[in-house]
Enzyme design. Structure first.
Site, PDB file in Angstrom:
ATOM      1  N   ALA A 132      14.074  30.142   0.933  1.00 33.11           N
ATOM      2  CA  ALA A 132      13.280  29.000   0.489  1.00 33.11           C
ATOM      3  C   ALA A 132      12.821  29.192  -0.956  1.00 33.11           C
ATOM      4  O   ALA A 132      13.612  29.562  -1.816  1.00 33.11           O
ATOM      5  CB  ALA A 132      12.108  28.793   1.436  1.00 33.11           C
TER       6      ALA A 132
ATOM      7  N   VAL B  85      19.129  32.089  -2.800  1.00 31.63           N
ATOM      8  CA  VAL B  85      17.672  32.081  -2.882  1.00 31.63           C
ATOM      9  C   VAL B  85      17.249  30.793  -3.563  1.00 31.63           C
ATOM     10  O   VAL B  85      17.900  30.323  -4.498  1.00 31.63           O
ATOM     11  CB  VAL B  85      17.112  33.313  -3.624  1.00 31.63           C
ATOM     12  CG1 VAL B  85      17.327  34.562  -2.796  1.00 31.63           C
ATOM     13  CG2 VAL B  85      17.743  33.481  -4.988  1.00 31.63           C
ATOM     14  N   CYS B  86      16.166  30.227  -3.047  1.00 30.64           N
ATOM     15  CA  CYS B  86      15.605  28.995  -3.581  1.00 30.64           C
ATOM     16  C   CYS B  86      16.677  27.906  -3.636  1.00 30.64           C
ATOM     17  O   CYS B  86      17.404  27.693  -2.667  1.00 30.64           O
ATOM     18  CB  CYS B  86      14.977  29.266  -4.946  1.00 30.64           C
ATOM     19  SG  CYS B  86      13.822  27.991  -5.490  1.00 30.64           S
ATOM     20  N   VAL B  87      16.852  27.243  -4.772  1.00 31.40           N
ATOM     21  CA  VAL B  87      17.785  26.123  -4.847  1.00 31.40           C
ATOM     22  C   VAL B  87      19.225  26.574  -5.024  1.00 31.40           C
ATOM     23  O   VAL B  87      20.125  25.737  -5.190  1.00 31.40           O
ATOM     24  CB  VAL B  87      17.386  25.132  -5.969  1.00 31.40           C
ATOM     25  CG1 VAL B  87      16.017  24.544  -5.687  1.00 31.40           C
ATOM     26  CG2 VAL B  87      17.417  25.808  -7.328  1.00 31.40           C
TER      27      VAL B  87
END
Length: 330
Positions: free
Chosen positions: A170, A117-119
Protein backbone atom coordinates in the site's frame (compact mmCIF):
# COMPACT_ATOMS: atom_id res chain seq x y z
CA UNK A 1 18.17 -21.12 6.91
CA UNK A 2 19.78 -20.89 3.52
CA UNK A 3 22.98 -18.92 3.11
CA UNK A 4 22.48 -18.55 -0.65
CA UNK A 5 22.58 -14.96 -1.84
CA UNK A 6 19.20 -13.63 -2.93
CA UNK A 7 19.30 -10.99 -5.64
CA UNK A 8 16.73 -8.23 -5.20
CA UNK A 9 16.38 -6.04 -8.28
CA UNK A 10 14.72 -2.66 -7.73
CA UNK A 11 13.46 -0.90 -10.84
CA UNK A 12 14.59 2.72 -11.30
CA UNK A 13 13.16 5.39 -13.58
CA UNK A 14 12.91 9.18 -13.52
CA UNK A 15 10.34 10.45 -11.00
CA UNK A 16 10.35 7.26 -8.94
CA UNK A 17 9.35 7.67 -5.28
CA UNK A 18 12.53 7.86 -3.21
CA UNK A 19 11.40 5.92 -0.13
CA UNK A 20 10.11 3.10 -2.33
CA UNK A 21 13.68 2.68 -3.53
CA UNK A 22 15.62 3.22 -0.31
CA UNK A 23 13.31 1.66 2.30
CA UNK A 24 13.49 -2.01 1.31
CA UNK A 25 17.33 -2.10 1.09
CA UNK A 26 17.48 -0.90 4.70
CA UNK A 27 15.35 -3.85 5.78
CA UNK A 28 17.42 -6.33 3.77
CA UNK A 29 20.74 -4.93 5.05
CA UNK A 30 19.53 -5.20 8.66
CA UNK A 31 18.53 -8.80 7.98
CA UNK A 32 22.11 -9.59 7.07
CA UNK A 33 23.40 -7.78 10.17
CA UNK A 34 20.93 -9.46 12.53
CA UNK A 35 21.82 -12.96 11.29
CA UNK A 36 25.55 -12.55 10.85
CA UNK A 37 25.20 -12.87 7.06
CA UNK A 38 23.27 -16.15 7.36
CA UNK A 39 20.40 -14.34 5.64
CA UNK A 40 22.05 -12.74 2.66
CA UNK A 41 20.37 -10.36 0.25
CA UNK A 42 22.08 -8.50 -2.52
CA UNK A 43 20.21 -5.43 -3.74
CA UNK A 44 20.80 -4.05 -7.23
CA UNK A 45 19.19 -0.88 -8.56
CA UNK A 46 18.42 -1.36 -12.25
CA UNK A 47 17.68 1.32 -14.85
CA UNK A 48 17.73 1.76 -18.61
CA UNK A 49 21.26 3.17 -18.44
CA UNK A 50 23.82 3.77 -15.72
CA UNK A 51 23.16 7.52 -15.74
CA UNK A 52 21.83 9.08 -12.52
CA UNK A 53 18.06 8.80 -12.00
CA UNK A 54 16.22 11.76 -10.47
CA UNK A 55 13.63 10.67 -7.91
CA UNK A 56 10.38 12.42 -6.99
CA UNK A 57 12.19 14.05 -4.07
CA UNK A 58 14.79 15.56 -6.38
CA UNK A 59 17.50 13.27 -5.02
CA UNK A 60 19.57 11.61 -7.72
CA UNK A 61 20.30 7.89 -7.46
CA UNK A 62 22.94 5.91 -9.32
CA UNK A 63 21.86 2.57 -10.81
CA UNK A 64 24.01 -0.48 -10.17
CA UNK A 65 23.11 -2.33 -13.37
CA UNK A 66 21.11 -1.82 -16.53
CA UNK A 67 17.84 -3.57 -17.30
CA UNK A 68 19.68 -5.68 -19.85
CA UNK A 69 22.20 -6.75 -17.21
CA UNK A 70 19.38 -7.59 -14.80
CA UNK A 71 17.58 -9.72 -17.38
CA UNK A 72 20.66 -11.89 -17.73
CA UNK A 73 20.79 -12.64 -14.00
CA UNK A 74 18.91 -14.97 -11.71
CA UNK A 75 16.52 -12.62 -9.90
CA UNK A 76 15.06 -13.76 -6.61
CA UNK A 77 12.82 -10.74 -6.03
CA UNK A 78 11.81 -8.05 -8.49
CA UNK A 79 10.69 -4.93 -6.64
CA UNK A 80 8.76 -2.31 -8.59
CA UNK A 81 8.32 1.16 -7.04
CA UNK A 82 5.98 3.79 -8.39
CA UNK A 83 5.60 7.46 -9.24
CA UNK A 84 2.73 9.93 -9.43
CA UNK A 85 1.84 13.23 -10.98
CA UNK A 86 -0.18 15.96 -9.27
CA UNK A 87 -3.42 16.51 -11.16
CA UNK A 88 -5.13 18.87 -8.78
CA UNK A 89 -5.05 20.24 -5.27
CA UNK A 90 -4.43 17.23 -3.06
CA UNK A 91 -4.97 14.83 -5.96
CA UNK A 92 -2.46 12.57 -7.66
CA UNK A 93 -2.47 10.11 -10.53
CA UNK A 94 -0.24 7.06 -10.75
CA UNK A 95 2.07 6.93 -13.77
CA UNK A 96 2.95 3.92 -15.90
CA UNK A 97 5.46 4.77 -18.62
CA UNK A 98 5.15 2.27 -21.47
CA UNK A 99 8.92 1.76 -21.77
CA UNK A 100 9.20 0.96 -18.06
CA UNK A 101 6.16 -1.33 -18.26
CA UNK A 102 7.82 -3.34 -21.03
CA UNK A 103 10.99 -3.68 -18.98
CA UNK A 104 9.05 -4.75 -15.87
CA UNK A 105 7.19 -7.39 -17.84
CA UNK A 106 10.43 -8.78 -19.26
CA UNK A 107 12.21 -8.83 -15.90
CA UNK A 108 9.24 -10.46 -14.19
CA UNK A 109 9.76 -13.51 -16.34
CA UNK A 110 13.20 -13.98 -14.81
CA UNK A 111 12.13 -13.45 -11.18
CA UNK A 112 11.06 -15.99 -8.56
CA UNK A 113 8.94 -13.40 -6.79
CA UNK A 114 7.41 -10.14 -8.00
CA UNK A 115 6.61 -7.26 -5.67
CA UNK A 116 5.39 -3.68 -5.92
CA UNK A 117 5.30 -0.92 -3.35
CA UNK A 118 2.79 1.90 -3.25
CA UNK A 119 1.67 2.89 -6.77
CA UNK A 120 4.15 0.48 -8.33
CA UNK A 121 1.12 -1.81 -8.55
CA UNK A 122 -0.02 0.28 -11.51
CA UNK A 123 3.12 -0.75 -13.38
CA UNK A 124 2.51 -4.41 -12.58
CA UNK A 125 -1.09 -4.10 -13.71
CA UNK A 126 -0.11 -2.38 -16.95
CA UNK A 127 2.30 -5.26 -17.59
CA UNK A 128 -0.54 -7.75 -17.15
CA UNK A 129 1.04 -9.22 -14.03
CA UNK A 130 -2.00 -8.59 -11.80
CA UNK A 131 -4.68 -9.98 -14.11
CA UNK A 132 -7.03 -12.19 -12.13
CA UNK A 133 -5.22 -11.40 -8.90
CA UNK A 134 -6.10 -9.55 -5.73
CA UNK A 135 -3.88 -6.51 -5.21
CA UNK A 136 -3.50 -3.29 -3.25
CA UNK A 137 -1.94 0.10 -3.83
CA UNK A 138 -1.96 3.52 -2.21
CA UNK A 139 -5.51 4.37 -1.15
CA UNK A 140 -5.49 7.58 -3.22
CA UNK A 141 -4.89 5.76 -6.51
CA UNK A 142 -6.86 2.58 -5.83
CA UNK A 143 -9.94 3.86 -7.74
CA UNK A 144 -7.68 4.59 -10.73
CA UNK A 145 -6.19 1.10 -10.58
CA UNK A 146 -9.65 -0.50 -10.44
CA UNK A 147 -11.00 1.63 -13.29
CA UNK A 148 -8.04 1.11 -15.62
CA UNK A 149 -7.62 -2.60 -14.86
CA UNK A 150 -11.00 -4.24 -14.22
CA UNK A 151 -9.39 -7.70 -14.31
CA UNK A 152 -7.58 -6.85 -11.06
CA UNK A 153 -9.39 -7.30 -7.74
CA UNK A 154 -8.34 -4.08 -6.02
CA UNK A 155 -8.51 -3.89 -2.23
CA UNK A 156 -7.31 -0.56 -0.82
CA UNK A 157 -7.54 -1.62 2.83
CA UNK A 158 -4.61 -3.99 3.49
CA UNK A 159 -1.06 -2.86 4.12
CA UNK A 160 -0.02 -5.50 1.61
CA UNK A 161 -1.46 -8.47 -0.24
CA UNK A 162 0.18 -11.68 -1.33
CA UNK A 163 -1.41 -13.55 -4.21
CA UNK A 164 0.78 -16.49 -5.12
CA UNK A 165 4.24 -15.23 -6.06
CA UNK A 166 3.05 -11.64 -6.52
CA UNK A 167 3.05 -9.20 -3.60
CA UNK A 168 1.63 -5.68 -3.67
CA UNK A 169 2.06 -3.03 -0.97
CA UNK A 170 0.00 0.00 0.00
CA UNK A 171 1.25 3.50 0.91
CA UNK A 172 4.89 4.52 0.67
CA UNK A 173 5.91 3.58 4.22
CA UNK A 174 4.28 0.18 3.70
CA UNK A 175 7.39 -0.76 1.72
CA UNK A 176 8.95 -1.50 5.12
CA UNK A 177 6.06 -3.74 6.18
CA UNK A 178 6.17 -5.56 2.87
CA UNK A 179 9.94 -6.01 3.08
CA UNK A 180 9.63 -7.42 6.60
CA UNK A 181 7.02 -9.88 5.34
CA UNK A 182 9.41 -11.01 2.60
CA UNK A 183 12.12 -11.52 5.21
CA UNK A 184 9.68 -13.54 7.33
CA UNK A 185 8.83 -15.75 4.37
CA UNK A 186 12.50 -16.26 3.49
CA UNK A 187 14.08 -16.63 6.92
CA UNK A 188 11.32 -16.86 9.52
CA UNK A 189 9.31 -14.66 11.83
CA UNK A 190 12.05 -14.43 14.45
CA UNK A 191 14.49 -12.81 12.03
CA UNK A 192 11.81 -10.39 10.80
CA UNK A 193 10.97 -9.48 14.39
CA UNK A 194 14.61 -8.71 15.17
CA UNK A 195 14.84 -6.47 12.13
CA UNK A 196 11.57 -4.75 13.06
CA UNK A 197 12.99 -3.99 16.50
CA UNK A 198 15.98 -2.30 14.91
CA UNK A 199 13.64 -0.19 12.80
CA UNK A 200 11.49 0.60 15.88
CA UNK A 201 8.48 -0.65 13.96
CA UNK A 202 5.35 -2.52 14.89
CA UNK A 203 5.81 -6.23 15.42
CA UNK A 204 3.74 -6.82 12.32
CA UNK A 205 1.03 -5.02 10.38
CA UNK A 206 0.73 -7.59 7.65
CA UNK A 207 -2.73 -7.00 6.33
CA UNK A 208 -4.47 -4.09 7.95
CA UNK A 209 -4.44 -0.41 7.00
CA UNK A 210 -5.91 0.09 10.47
CA UNK A 211 -2.95 -0.19 12.77
CA UNK A 212 -4.20 -2.94 15.05
CA UNK A 213 -0.71 -3.69 16.34
CA UNK A 214 0.57 -2.65 19.73
CA UNK A 215 3.90 -0.82 19.46
CA UNK A 216 6.80 -3.22 19.25
CA UNK A 217 9.15 -1.24 21.42
CA UNK A 218 7.55 1.32 23.74
CA UNK A 219 10.10 3.83 24.90
CA UNK A 220 11.98 2.62 27.96
CA UNK A 221 15.06 3.68 29.82
CA UNK A 222 16.09 0.59 31.75
CA UNK A 223 17.68 -2.71 30.86
CA UNK A 224 15.29 -4.39 33.30
CA UNK A 225 12.24 -3.39 31.25
CA UNK A 226 13.96 -4.49 28.06
CA UNK A 227 14.62 -7.87 29.64
CA UNK A 228 11.03 -8.19 30.86
CA UNK A 229 9.60 -7.43 27.41
CA UNK A 230 11.80 -10.02 25.75
CA UNK A 231 11.01 -12.52 28.51
CA UNK A 232 7.30 -12.06 27.81
CA UNK A 233 7.69 -12.61 24.07
CA UNK A 234 9.92 -15.65 24.55
CA UNK A 235 7.47 -17.23 27.00
CA UNK A 236 4.17 -15.96 25.63
CA UNK A 237 2.48 -19.34 26.14
CA UNK A 238 3.27 -19.47 29.87
CA UNK A 239 1.24 -18.05 32.76
CA UNK A 240 3.14 -14.74 33.02
CA UNK A 241 1.37 -13.48 36.13
CA UNK A 242 2.59 -10.40 37.96
CA UNK A 243 4.22 -12.75 40.46
CA UNK A 244 5.99 -14.62 37.65
CA UNK A 245 7.32 -11.38 36.15
CA UNK A 246 8.42 -10.11 39.55
CA UNK A 247 10.27 -13.34 40.21
CA UNK A 248 12.02 -13.12 36.83
CA UNK A 249 13.08 -9.52 37.52
CA UNK A 250 14.02 -10.30 41.16
CA UNK A 251 11.77 -7.53 42.50
CA UNK A 252 8.51 -7.38 44.43
CA UNK A 253 5.12 -7.53 42.69
CA UNK A 254 4.45 -3.95 43.71
CA UNK A 255 7.76 -2.84 42.23
CA UNK A 256 7.27 -4.65 38.92
CA UNK A 257 3.87 -3.00 38.62
CA UNK A 258 5.43 0.42 39.22
CA UNK A 259 8.10 -0.35 36.60
CA UNK A 260 5.54 -1.21 33.91
CA UNK A 261 3.36 1.80 34.65
CA UNK A 262 6.30 4.21 34.69
CA UNK A 263 8.13 2.83 31.64
CA UNK A 264 5.33 1.45 29.45
CA UNK A 265 2.26 3.30 30.67
CA UNK A 266 0.29 0.15 31.54
CA UNK A 267 0.08 -2.61 34.10
CA UNK A 268 2.04 -5.86 33.63
CA UNK A 269 -1.21 -7.76 32.99
CA UNK A 270 -2.31 -5.28 30.34
CA UNK A 271 1.03 -5.49 28.57
CA UNK A 272 1.00 -9.29 28.62
CA UNK A 273 -2.52 -9.32 27.17
CA UNK A 274 -1.51 -6.85 24.45
CA UNK A 275 1.50 -9.00 23.57
CA UNK A 276 -0.67 -12.13 23.44
CA UNK A 277 -3.19 -10.43 21.17
CA UNK A 278 -0.33 -9.31 18.93
CA UNK A 279 1.05 -12.83 18.58
CA UNK A 280 -2.45 -14.23 18.05
CA UNK A 281 -3.06 -11.63 15.33
CA UNK A 282 0.03 -12.78 13.51
CA UNK A 283 -1.05 -16.40 13.80
CA UNK A 284 -4.49 -15.58 12.42
CA UNK A 285 -3.00 -13.61 9.53
CA UNK A 286 -0.23 -15.94 8.49
CA UNK A 287 -1.27 -19.49 9.47
CA UNK A 288 -4.23 -21.86 9.34
CA UNK A 289 -3.85 -22.79 13.02
CA UNK A 290 -7.11 -23.49 14.85
CA UNK A 291 -8.30 -21.13 17.57
CA UNK A 292 -7.59 -23.83 20.13
CA UNK A 293 -3.99 -24.09 18.99
CA UNK A 294 -3.59 -20.30 19.00
CA UNK A 295 -5.05 -20.17 22.51
CA UNK A 296 -2.44 -22.68 23.67
CA UNK A 297 0.44 -21.04 21.82
CA UNK A 298 -0.36 -17.55 23.11
CA UNK A 299 -1.21 -18.50 26.69
CA UNK A 300 -4.84 -17.36 26.74
CA UNK A 301 -6.03 -20.42 28.62
CA UNK A 302 -9.47 -20.61 26.98
CA UNK A 303 -11.05 -19.58 23.69
CA UNK A 304 -13.43 -17.31 25.59
CA UNK A 305 -10.46 -15.42 27.02
CA UNK A 306 -9.03 -14.98 23.52
CA UNK A 307 -12.35 -13.71 22.18
CA UNK A 308 -12.79 -11.26 25.06
CA UNK A 309 -9.26 -9.90 24.58
CA UNK A 310 -9.87 -9.36 20.86
CA UNK A 311 -13.18 -7.63 21.51
CA UNK A 312 -11.59 -5.42 24.15
CA UNK A 313 -8.51 -4.44 22.15
CA UNK A 314 -9.55 -4.71 18.49
CA UNK A 315 -13.34 -4.48 18.69
CA UNK A 316 -13.71 -7.66 16.67
CA UNK A 317 -13.54 -11.44 17.08
CA UNK A 318 -10.62 -13.71 16.12
CA UNK A 319 -12.75 -15.39 13.45
CA UNK A 320 -13.80 -12.10 11.88
CA UNK A 321 -10.24 -10.78 12.10
CA UNK A 322 -8.90 -13.80 10.21
CA UNK A 323 -11.64 -13.55 7.59
CA UNK A 324 -10.76 -9.95 6.84
CA UNK A 325 -7.00 -9.88 7.25
CA UNK A 326 -5.74 -13.34 6.33
CA UNK A 327 -3.11 -12.79 3.60
CA UNK A 328 -3.93 -14.55 0.34
CA UNK A 329 -1.45 -17.34 -0.20
CA UNK A 330 -2.37 -17.99 -3.80
Amino acid sequence: MSTAERLVVIVLFDGVDLLDVTGPPEVFSLTRRETGAAADYRVALAAETLDPVTTSAGVRVLPDITFDDAAARRIDTLLVPGSVEVVGRGQVRALADEAVVRRVKALAGAARRITSVCVGAHLLAAAGLLDGRRATTHWSTAPQLAAEHPSVEVDADPIFIRDGDVWTGAGISACLDLSLALVAEDFGEDVALRVARQLVMYLKRPSGQSQFSVPLEPVSTTRRVEDLRHHIMRNIGDRLTVADLAAHAHVSERQVTRIFKAELGMTPSAYVEAARVEVARNQLESTDATLERIVSHCGFGTTDTLVRAFRRRLDTTPTEYRRRFRATAG
